[in-house]
Write a protein that holds these residues in place. Sequence first.
Motif, mmCIF file in Angstrom:
data_model
loop_
_atom_site.group_PDB
_atom_site.id
_atom_site.type_symbol
_atom_site.label_atom_id
_atom_site.label_comp_id
_atom_site.label_asym_id
_atom_site.label_seq_id
_atom_site.Cartn_x
_atom_site.Cartn_y
_atom_site.Cartn_z
ATOM 1 N N THR A 77 0.823 -1.211 0.000
ATOM 2 C CA THR A 77 0.000 0.000 0.000
ATOM 3 C C THR A 77 0.857 1.262 0.000
ATOM 4 O O THR A 77 0.382 2.347 0.301
ATOM 5 N N ILE A 79 3.157 2.893 1.672
ATOM 6 C CA ILE A 79 3.418 3.902 2.713
ATOM 7 C C ILE A 79 4.924 3.982 3.006
ATOM 8 O O ILE A 79 5.593 2.957 3.192
ATOM 9 N N ARG A 81 7.701 5.926 5.513
ATOM 10 C CA ARG A 81 7.906 6.710 6.736
ATOM 11 C C ARG A 81 9.160 6.181 7.412
ATOM 12 O O ARG A 81 9.656 5.101 7.042
ATOM 13 N N MET A 275 -2.962 6.168 9.604
ATOM 14 C CA MET A 275 -2.891 4.787 10.117
ATOM 15 C C MET A 275 -3.516 4.760 11.512
ATOM 16 O O MET A 275 -3.186 5.598 12.354
ATOM 17 N N TYR A 282 -5.876 1.275 8.038
ATOM 18 C CA TYR A 282 -5.190 2.469 7.544
ATOM 19 C C TYR A 282 -5.736 2.807 6.170
ATOM 20 O O TYR A 282 -6.303 1.960 5.473
ATOM 21 N N THR A 365 5.670 -6.587 7.298
ATOM 22 C CA THR A 365 4.599 -5.785 6.704
ATOM 23 C C THR A 365 5.077 -4.391 6.316
ATOM 24 O O THR A 365 4.284 -3.567 5.893
ATOM 25 N N GLY A 366 6.390 -4.121 6.476
ATOM 26 C CA GLY A 366 6.805 -2.721 6.313
ATOM 27 C C GLY A 366 8.051 -2.475 5.489
ATOM 28 O O GLY A 366 8.753 -1.491 5.720
ATOM 29 N N LYS A 369 8.922 0.841 2.236
ATOM 30 C CA LYS A 369 9.568 2.114 2.596
ATOM 31 C C LYS A 369 11.078 2.003 2.684
ATOM 32 O O LYS A 369 11.796 2.975 2.580
ATOM 33 N N VAL A 412 0.226 -1.003 12.572
ATOM 34 C CA VAL A 412 -1.096 -1.377 12.097
ATOM 35 C C VAL A 412 -1.192 -2.788 11.560
ATOM 36 O O VAL A 412 -2.181 -3.483 11.755
ATOM 37 N N ALA A 413 -0.170 -3.213 10.853
ATOM 38 C CA ALA A 413 -0.319 -4.463 10.124
ATOM 39 C C ALA A 413 0.018 -5.688 10.973
ATOM 40 O O ALA A 413 -0.042 -6.807 10.490
HETATM 41 O O1 PYC Z 1 4.840 -0.187 7.330
HETATM 42 O O2 PYC Z 1 3.814 1.726 7.170
HETATM 43 C C1 PYC Z 1 3.853 0.499 7.080
HETATM 44 C C2 PYC Z 1 2.661 -0.201 6.608
HETATM 45 C C3 PYC Z 1 1.444 0.321 6.432
HETATM 46 C C4 PYC Z 1 0.658 -0.705 6.017
HETATM 47 C C5 PYC Z 1 1.376 -1.814 5.916
HETATM 48 N N1 PYC Z 1 2.625 -1.496 6.288
#
Ligand code: PYC
Length: 414
Positions: A77, A79, A81, A275, A282, A365-366, A369, A412-413
Amino acid sequence: MKRYSVFAVAREALRYHQGWGRAWRSSEPKKKYEAIIIGAGGHGLATAYNLGKNHGLKNVAILEKGWLGGGNTGRNTTIIRSNYLQDASAAIYEKARSLYETMSQDLNYNVMFSPRGVMMLAQTQHEIRGYKRTAHANALQGVSTEFITPDRVKSLVPIINIDGPRYPVLGALWQPRGGTARHDAVAWGYARACSEMGMDVIQQCEVTGIRRQNGQVQGVETSKGSIDCEKLGIVVAGHTGVLADMAGFRMPIESVALQALVSEPIKPCMDVVVMANTVHGYMSQSDKGEMVIGGGADGFNNYTQRGSFHHVEETVRALIETFPIISRLKMLRWWGGIVDMTGDRSPILSTTPVKNIFINCGWGTGGFKAIPGSGWAMAELMAKGHSSLTEEFGLNRFKEGKFIDESVAAGVAH
Ligand code: PYC
Ligand code: FAD
């Protein structure tokens, strides 16, 4: 005479225009490479790009069992950060965020980086404490974030309901230079740059075995034949356990499905990313006008690229309380990816028990970024055997108990 459809001709023209002739035609691997990267997701491609650009290693192949960015890189998705808590994380995520700022120019490919601002809502007293702590840590790390009031949240996101009966908005952690980028363009941009350096990006080429001798890598077996290499990078996200098994070691990773969905397109109504970690939802608005929505990861291990029904229902229910205007939107598409979770919610960038095999995984999940920072660091690790940015993300931290706990930042995830 062979006949081509209009679409086939247009597709070929586009490929030619994008400079991918070599990558697309090169379905025959060479006999030996200085380095092979398994996985043409963002992290694998960024690793190869930096091997060539920063370390002069260009006799490199990137092997992909499916298509470019067809794993989590093209399913996320988007995002971006860097509001993490621990110093090691802030260093690599902020390096990545800053590289996103110039990525379109660096790759000469528009990745549509949009630093529109990312906020994480505080909806419990516990979250207020957690996010204030992160904002203080970020100030020391040189990462620009701040804790903002509910009124400020409302002024940045007029469609939000800050008086939700179950979970009122009590403030938020705000990163004004966070944002989004177009995910598949990131993969395409890196692939084109790798191809231009003379590397081979070979799709539909599944690695089925890893050859070793005297504790050192020799090469790989693939669906297109056997290939030798001096160094091997395993960068396959949710399939890390499968590839590690081929190399004869085990990884502290679990593979689970994470899902997302988009609505029908509507007029612009929200120009930041929001989020809501407590309610597990989110949302942002894409350039096409679709509301991009996601929630938590499934609670069981799985290799199927789709999510479960109960999660999508929970996510949408929670978001409707926070954003009542979406209650009558129709949902357009729904998909899932297989993410690679570690116990401390931090990645692994490491040497392995096999000499000259390196591994990059655990972004869970992140990891979207992190792509440019991870590629920069992983390339340095592969080229020199060490990198200041990867030092704390080694495999030995699980033996030594030196975890890098980022469960709040992963949010969130999880
Ligand atoms: O890591 O910012 C994140 C994120 C948002 C949704 C899934 N991962
Ligand atoms: P991938 O992109 O999955 O690439 C790995 C590649 O390896 C795949 O293409 C796969 O086909 C290939 N492969 C596997 N096995 C083999 C084999 N045997 N031979 C050859 N190739 C092989 N992160 C964020 O930062 N922000 C977000 O908003 C965000 N949202 C997300 C939403 C969803 C629904 C999902 C699923 C993930 C999200 N993420 C997000 C996480 C992010 O997408 C991943 O962490 C990141 O894309 C991982 O990139 P990668 O290159 O490591 O893996």
